[in-house]
Scaffold this motif. Structure first.
Motif, PDB file in Angstrom:
ATOM      1  N   ALA A  45       0.920  -1.249   0.032  1.00 42.84           N
ATOM      2  CA  ALA A  45       0.157  -0.165   0.052  1.00 42.84           C
ATOM      3  C   ALA A  45       0.970   1.501  -0.061  1.00 42.84           C
ATOM      4  N   ASN A  46       2.069   1.032   0.873  1.00 45.18           N
ATOM      5  CA  ASN A  46       2.766   2.577   0.869  1.00 45.18           C
ATOM      6  C   ASN A  46       3.664   2.698  -0.430  1.00 45.18           C
ATOM      7  N   LEU A  47       3.731   1.236  -1.083  1.00 48.06           N
ATOM      8  CA  LEU A  47       4.416   1.381  -2.637  1.00 48.06           C
ATOM      9  C   LEU A  47       3.460   2.313  -3.666  1.00 48.06           C
ATOM     10  N   LEU A  48       2.296   1.531  -3.480  1.00 50.46           N
ATOM     11  CA  LEU A  48       1.308   2.374  -4.570  1.00 50.46           C
ATOM     12  C   LEU A  48       1.209   4.014  -4.312  1.00 50.46           C
ATOM     13  N   ASP A  49       1.694   4.273  -3.015  1.00 49.36           N
ATOM     14  CA  ASP A  49       1.271   5.702  -2.678  1.00 49.36           C
ATOM     15  C   ASP A  49       2.644   6.555  -3.149  1.00 49.36           C
ATOM     16  N   ASN A  50       3.782   5.524  -3.460  1.00 50.48           N
ATOM     17  CA  ASN A  50       4.994   6.486  -3.726  1.00 50.48           C
ATOM     18  C   ASN A  50       4.999   6.603  -5.279  1.00 50.48           C
ATOM     19  N   SER A  51       4.791   7.772  -5.569  1.00 52.84           N
ATOM     20  CA  SER A  51       4.503   8.216  -7.052  1.00 52.84           C
ATOM     21  C   SER A  51       6.119   7.805  -7.889  1.00 52.84           C
ATOM     22  N   THR A  52       7.129   7.907  -7.448  1.00 48.33           N
ATOM     23  CA  THR A  52       8.466   7.615  -7.834  1.00 48.33           C
ATOM     24  C   THR A  52       8.536   6.177  -8.438  1.00 48.33           C
ATOM     25  N   ILE A  53       8.236   5.150  -7.568  1.00 51.57           N
ATOM     26  CA  ILE A  53       8.255   4.060  -7.879  1.00 51.57           C
ATOM     27  C   ILE A  53       7.227   3.605  -8.933  1.00 51.57           C
TER      28      ILE A  53
END
Length: 303
Positions: free
Chosen positions: A87-95
Protein backbone atom coordinates in the motif's frame (compact mmCIF):
# COMPACT_ATOMS: atom_id res chain seq x y z
CA UNK A 1 3.53 -108.82 -29.08
CA UNK A 2 6.13 -106.18 -28.90
CA UNK A 3 5.74 -102.78 -27.36
CA UNK A 4 7.66 -99.76 -28.36
CA UNK A 5 9.09 -97.82 -25.51
CA UNK A 6 8.26 -94.16 -25.73
CA UNK A 7 11.19 -91.86 -25.55
CA UNK A 8 10.83 -88.94 -23.24
CA UNK A 9 10.24 -85.61 -24.96
CA UNK A 10 13.27 -83.42 -25.00
CA UNK A 11 12.98 -79.73 -24.27
CA UNK A 12 15.30 -77.28 -25.91
CA UNK A 13 17.97 -75.95 -23.71
CA UNK A 14 17.58 -72.43 -22.39
CA UNK A 15 19.56 -69.92 -24.38
CA UNK A 16 22.70 -68.75 -22.71
CA UNK A 17 22.58 -65.34 -21.15
CA UNK A 18 23.48 -62.61 -23.55
CA UNK A 19 25.28 -60.40 -21.04
CA UNK A 20 26.79 -60.39 -17.62
CA UNK A 21 24.41 -60.15 -14.73
CA UNK A 22 24.79 -56.93 -12.83
CA UNK A 23 25.70 -57.10 -9.20
CA UNK A 24 23.26 -56.17 -6.48
CA UNK A 25 24.95 -52.82 -5.64
CA UNK A 26 24.87 -51.88 -9.35
CA UNK A 27 21.13 -52.66 -9.59
CA UNK A 28 20.42 -50.65 -6.44
CA UNK A 29 22.44 -47.69 -7.75
CA UNK A 30 20.63 -47.84 -11.12
CA UNK A 31 17.23 -47.77 -9.44
CA UNK A 32 18.18 -45.01 -7.04
CA UNK A 33 19.84 -42.81 -9.67
CA UNK A 34 16.54 -41.53 -11.06
CA UNK A 35 15.25 -40.53 -7.65
CA UNK A 36 18.57 -39.03 -6.65
CA UNK A 37 18.68 -36.86 -9.77
CA UNK A 38 15.11 -35.68 -9.17
CA UNK A 39 15.89 -34.78 -5.56
CA UNK A 40 19.05 -32.95 -6.66
CA UNK A 41 17.16 -30.93 -9.28
CA UNK A 42 14.47 -30.00 -6.76
CA UNK A 43 17.13 -28.82 -4.30
CA UNK A 44 18.82 -26.75 -7.01
CA UNK A 45 15.49 -25.16 -7.94
CA UNK A 46 14.72 -24.34 -4.31
CA UNK A 47 18.20 -22.89 -3.83
CA UNK A 48 17.73 -20.76 -6.96
CA UNK A 49 14.34 -19.51 -5.75
CA UNK A 50 15.49 -18.89 -2.17
CA UNK A 51 16.41 -15.19 -2.68
CA UNK A 52 13.04 -14.57 -4.35
CA UNK A 53 11.18 -16.30 -1.51
CA UNK A 54 13.14 -14.33 1.08
CA UNK A 55 12.44 -11.07 -0.71
CA UNK A 56 8.73 -11.91 -0.91
CA UNK A 57 8.46 -12.56 2.82
CA UNK A 58 10.52 -9.45 3.59
CA UNK A 59 8.17 -7.36 1.48
CA UNK A 60 5.26 -8.65 3.57
CA UNK A 61 6.78 -7.72 6.96
CA UNK A 62 6.94 -4.41 8.76
CA UNK A 63 10.25 -2.51 8.91
CA UNK A 64 10.47 -3.19 12.66
CA UNK A 65 10.13 -6.94 12.21
CA UNK A 66 12.68 -6.90 9.39
CA UNK A 67 15.19 -5.07 11.58
CA UNK A 68 14.72 -7.43 14.52
CA UNK A 69 14.55 -10.90 12.91
CA UNK A 70 15.13 -12.66 9.61
CA UNK A 71 12.46 -13.38 7.04
CA UNK A 72 12.29 -17.06 8.06
CA UNK A 73 10.54 -15.96 11.25
CA UNK A 74 7.28 -15.91 9.28
CA UNK A 75 7.10 -19.70 9.50
CA UNK A 76 6.73 -19.46 13.29
CA UNK A 77 4.93 -16.11 13.39
CA UNK A 78 2.71 -15.82 10.29
CA UNK A 79 0.80 -12.99 11.93
CA UNK A 80 3.69 -10.69 10.97
CA UNK A 81 2.64 -10.81 7.32
CA UNK A 82 0.97 -7.63 6.11
CA UNK A 83 0.17 -5.82 2.86
CA UNK A 84 0.95 -2.39 4.24
CA UNK A 85 4.27 -2.23 2.38
CA UNK A 86 2.53 -2.66 -0.96
CA UNK A 87 0.00 0.00 0.00
CA UNK A 88 2.88 2.36 0.76
CA UNK A 89 4.48 1.40 -2.54
CA UNK A 90 1.37 2.38 -4.47
CA UNK A 91 1.43 5.74 -2.68
CA UNK A 92 5.04 6.30 -3.80
CA UNK A 93 4.70 8.07 -7.14
CA UNK A 94 8.40 7.67 -7.91
CA UNK A 95 8.29 3.85 -7.87
CA UNK A 96 4.95 3.64 -9.69
CA UNK A 97 6.10 6.02 -12.43
CA UNK A 98 9.37 4.11 -12.75
CA UNK A 99 7.48 0.85 -13.31
CA UNK A 100 5.44 2.49 -16.07
CA UNK A 101 8.61 3.94 -17.56
CA UNK A 102 10.22 0.47 -17.54
CA UNK A 103 7.23 -0.99 -19.37
CA UNK A 104 7.33 1.84 -21.93
CA UNK A 105 10.98 1.04 -22.60
CA UNK A 106 10.91 -2.76 -22.46
CA UNK A 107 7.86 -3.52 -24.59
CA UNK A 108 8.82 -1.43 -27.66
CA UNK A 109 12.45 -2.60 -27.42
CA UNK A 110 11.37 -6.24 -27.38
CA UNK A 111 8.74 -5.92 -30.12
CA UNK A 112 10.99 -3.96 -32.48
CA UNK A 113 13.93 -6.34 -32.06
CA UNK A 114 11.69 -9.38 -32.67
CA UNK A 115 9.97 -7.88 -35.74
CA UNK A 116 13.04 -6.36 -37.39
CA UNK A 117 15.21 -9.34 -36.48
CA UNK A 118 12.67 -11.77 -37.97
CA UNK A 119 12.47 -9.84 -41.24
CA UNK A 120 16.24 -9.48 -41.51
CA UNK A 121 16.81 -13.11 -40.55
CA UNK A 122 14.45 -14.26 -43.28
CA UNK A 123 16.13 -11.99 -45.82
CA UNK A 124 19.61 -13.27 -44.97
CA UNK A 125 18.42 -16.87 -45.05
CA UNK A 126 16.25 -17.07 -48.18
CA UNK A 127 16.53 -13.90 -50.25
CA UNK A 128 19.28 -13.12 -52.75
CA UNK A 129 20.61 -9.57 -52.82
CA UNK A 130 24.03 -8.06 -53.58
CA UNK A 131 26.56 -8.52 -50.79
CA UNK A 132 24.32 -10.71 -48.64
CA UNK A 133 27.13 -12.79 -47.18
CA UNK A 134 29.32 -9.75 -46.54
CA UNK A 135 26.51 -7.91 -44.78
CA UNK A 136 25.89 -10.97 -42.62
CA UNK A 137 29.57 -11.01 -41.66
CA UNK A 138 29.17 -7.38 -40.59
CA UNK A 139 26.23 -8.40 -38.40
CA UNK A 140 28.28 -11.20 -36.84
CA UNK A 141 31.12 -8.76 -36.23
CA UNK A 142 28.78 -6.42 -34.37
CA UNK A 143 28.12 -9.17 -31.83
CA UNK A 144 31.54 -8.62 -30.26
CA UNK A 145 31.14 -4.85 -29.85
CA UNK A 146 30.66 -4.11 -26.12
CA UNK A 147 28.02 -1.67 -25.01
CA UNK A 148 30.54 0.38 -23.03
CA UNK A 149 32.42 1.35 -26.21
CA UNK A 150 29.39 3.13 -27.65
CA UNK A 151 28.22 5.01 -24.56
CA UNK A 152 30.17 8.23 -25.14
CA UNK A 153 29.75 8.61 -28.94
CA UNK A 154 26.09 7.60 -28.84
CA UNK A 155 25.49 10.08 -26.01
CA UNK A 156 26.96 12.86 -28.12
CA UNK A 157 24.89 11.78 -31.13
CA UNK A 158 21.66 11.61 -29.12
CA UNK A 159 22.39 15.04 -27.67
CA UNK A 160 22.80 16.57 -31.12
CA UNK A 161 19.55 15.12 -32.48
CA UNK A 162 17.61 15.88 -29.28
CA UNK A 163 16.73 12.40 -27.95
CA UNK A 164 19.18 12.23 -25.04
CA UNK A 165 17.43 11.41 -21.74
CA UNK A 166 14.25 10.36 -23.50
CA UNK A 167 12.38 7.07 -23.71
CA UNK A 168 12.89 7.01 -27.48
CA UNK A 169 16.65 7.25 -27.02
CA UNK A 170 16.77 4.31 -24.61
CA UNK A 171 14.56 2.21 -26.89
CA UNK A 172 16.71 3.05 -29.91
CA UNK A 173 19.89 2.09 -28.06
CA UNK A 174 18.47 -1.27 -26.93
CA UNK A 175 17.14 -2.03 -30.41
CA UNK A 176 20.46 -1.20 -32.04
CA UNK A 177 22.44 -3.47 -29.74
CA UNK A 178 19.82 -6.22 -29.68
CA UNK A 179 19.46 -6.61 -33.45
CA UNK A 180 22.84 -8.29 -34.20
CA UNK A 181 22.11 -11.20 -31.90
CA UNK A 182 18.49 -11.38 -33.08
CA UNK A 183 19.47 -11.49 -36.76
CA UNK A 184 22.20 -14.04 -36.14
CA UNK A 185 19.89 -16.32 -34.14
CA UNK A 186 16.87 -16.17 -36.44
CA UNK A 187 18.86 -16.36 -39.67
CA UNK A 188 20.46 -19.64 -38.56
CA UNK A 189 17.08 -20.99 -37.47
CA UNK A 190 15.23 -19.96 -40.63
CA UNK A 191 17.99 -21.41 -42.81
CA UNK A 192 17.15 -24.89 -41.47
CA UNK A 193 13.60 -24.77 -42.86
CA UNK A 194 13.31 -27.27 -45.75
CA UNK A 195 13.78 -25.53 -49.07
CA UNK A 196 11.17 -27.76 -50.69
CA UNK A 197 8.52 -26.38 -48.35
CA UNK A 198 9.22 -22.81 -49.40
CA UNK A 199 9.34 -23.75 -53.08
CA UNK A 200 5.98 -25.51 -52.79
CA UNK A 201 4.48 -22.37 -51.24
CA UNK A 202 5.91 -20.25 -54.07
CA UNK A 203 4.41 -22.62 -56.63
CA UNK A 204 1.05 -22.08 -54.97
CA UNK A 205 1.38 -18.37 -55.64
CA UNK A 206 2.67 -17.16 -52.28
CA UNK A 207 4.73 -14.01 -52.37
CA UNK A 208 7.55 -13.16 -50.00
CA UNK A 209 5.30 -11.43 -47.47
CA UNK A 210 2.75 -14.24 -47.47
CA UNK A 211 5.53 -16.81 -47.37
CA UNK A 212 7.08 -15.08 -44.37
CA UNK A 213 3.86 -14.66 -42.41
CA UNK A 214 2.17 -17.99 -43.24
CA UNK A 215 5.12 -20.40 -43.40
CA UNK A 216 8.30 -19.04 -41.84
CA UNK A 217 6.80 -17.30 -38.80
CA UNK A 218 4.77 -20.32 -37.57
CA UNK A 219 7.75 -22.64 -38.03
CA UNK A 220 10.07 -20.16 -36.32
CA UNK A 221 7.75 -19.59 -33.36
CA UNK A 222 9.98 -21.31 -30.75
CA UNK A 223 13.08 -19.37 -31.82
CA UNK A 224 11.15 -16.09 -31.91
CA UNK A 225 9.74 -16.76 -28.43
CA UNK A 226 13.22 -17.51 -27.11
CA UNK A 227 14.53 -14.27 -28.59
CA UNK A 228 11.63 -12.32 -27.08
CA UNK A 229 12.34 -13.74 -23.61
CA UNK A 230 16.04 -12.92 -23.84
CA UNK A 231 15.44 -9.39 -25.06
CA UNK A 232 12.74 -8.71 -22.46
CA UNK A 233 14.98 -9.87 -19.61
CA UNK A 234 17.97 -7.89 -20.86
CA UNK A 235 16.06 -4.64 -21.21
CA UNK A 236 13.98 -4.99 -18.04
CA UNK A 237 17.02 -5.71 -15.84
CA UNK A 238 19.27 -3.15 -17.52
CA UNK A 239 20.70 -0.41 -15.36
CA UNK A 240 23.76 0.91 -17.20
CA UNK A 241 21.97 2.15 -20.32
CA UNK A 242 19.01 3.43 -18.29
CA UNK A 243 21.31 5.30 -15.91
CA UNK A 244 22.92 7.19 -18.81
CA UNK A 245 20.23 7.61 -21.47
CA UNK A 246 16.91 7.56 -19.56
CA UNK A 247 15.09 10.61 -18.31
CA UNK A 248 16.49 11.48 -14.89
CA UNK A 249 13.09 12.79 -13.81
CA UNK A 250 11.32 9.54 -14.70
CA UNK A 251 13.88 6.71 -14.65
CA UNK A 252 13.21 2.95 -15.00
CA UNK A 253 12.70 0.80 -11.93
CA UNK A 254 16.34 -0.29 -11.65
CA UNK A 255 17.58 3.30 -11.44
CA UNK A 256 14.70 4.35 -9.17
CA UNK A 257 15.47 1.60 -6.66
CA UNK A 258 19.15 2.49 -6.71
CA UNK A 259 18.33 6.11 -5.92
CA UNK A 260 16.03 5.03 -3.10
CA UNK A 261 18.87 3.07 -1.54
CA UNK A 262 21.22 6.01 -1.88
CA UNK A 263 18.82 8.62 -0.50
CA UNK A 264 16.79 6.61 2.03
CA UNK A 265 18.87 3.61 3.01
CA UNK A 266 16.48 2.49 5.75
CA UNK A 267 13.15 2.62 3.89
CA UNK A 268 12.97 -1.14 3.46
CA UNK A 269 9.17 -0.97 3.39
CA UNK A 270 9.49 0.64 -0.07
CA UNK A 271 12.59 -1.12 -1.36
CA UNK A 272 11.50 -4.67 -0.57
CA UNK A 273 8.14 -4.68 -2.41
CA UNK A 274 9.59 -2.59 -5.25
CA UNK A 275 12.48 -4.99 -5.72
CA UNK A 276 10.13 -7.98 -5.57
CA UNK A 277 7.84 -6.55 -8.24
CA UNK A 278 10.88 -5.74 -10.38
CA UNK A 279 12.02 -9.36 -10.00
CA UNK A 280 8.71 -11.19 -10.28
CA UNK A 281 7.60 -9.68 -13.60
CA UNK A 282 10.54 -11.18 -15.58
CA UNK A 283 9.96 -14.50 -13.80
CA UNK A 284 6.29 -14.46 -14.82
CA UNK A 285 7.25 -13.75 -18.43
CA UNK A 286 9.82 -16.54 -18.42
CA UNK A 287 7.53 -19.17 -16.91
CA UNK A 288 4.66 -18.11 -19.16
CA UNK A 289 6.75 -18.79 -22.27
CA UNK A 290 9.01 -21.53 -20.92
CA UNK A 291 7.51 -24.17 -23.21
CA UNK A 292 8.31 -22.13 -26.32
CA UNK A 293 11.72 -21.30 -24.88
CA UNK A 294 12.61 -24.96 -24.33
CA UNK A 295 11.28 -25.89 -27.77
CA UNK A 296 13.43 -23.23 -29.37
CA UNK A 297 16.55 -24.31 -27.51
CA UNK A 298 15.96 -27.99 -28.27
CA UNK A 299 15.18 -27.29 -31.94
CA UNK A 300 18.39 -25.35 -32.30
CA UNK A 301 20.34 -28.12 -30.60
CA UNK A 302 18.87 -30.83 -32.83
CA UNK A 303 19.38 -28.85 -36.01
Amino acid sequence: MTTTASTPATTPADPPPTGRKRSLPARIAARASGGAVSVFLVLVALFWLLPTIGLLFSSLRSPTDIAETGWWKVFTAPSELTLDNYANLLDNSTIVDSLLSTVMITVPSTVLVVVIGSLAGYAFAWMDFPGRDWWFLVVVGLLVVPVQVALVPVSELFGKIGIFETTAGVVLFHVAFGLPFAIFLLRNFFAEIPKELLEAARLDGAGEIRLFTRVVMPLGGPAIASLGIFQFLWVWNDMLVALIFADSANPPITVALQRQVRQFGNNIDILAPGAFISMIIPLIVFFAFQRQFVNGVMAGAVK
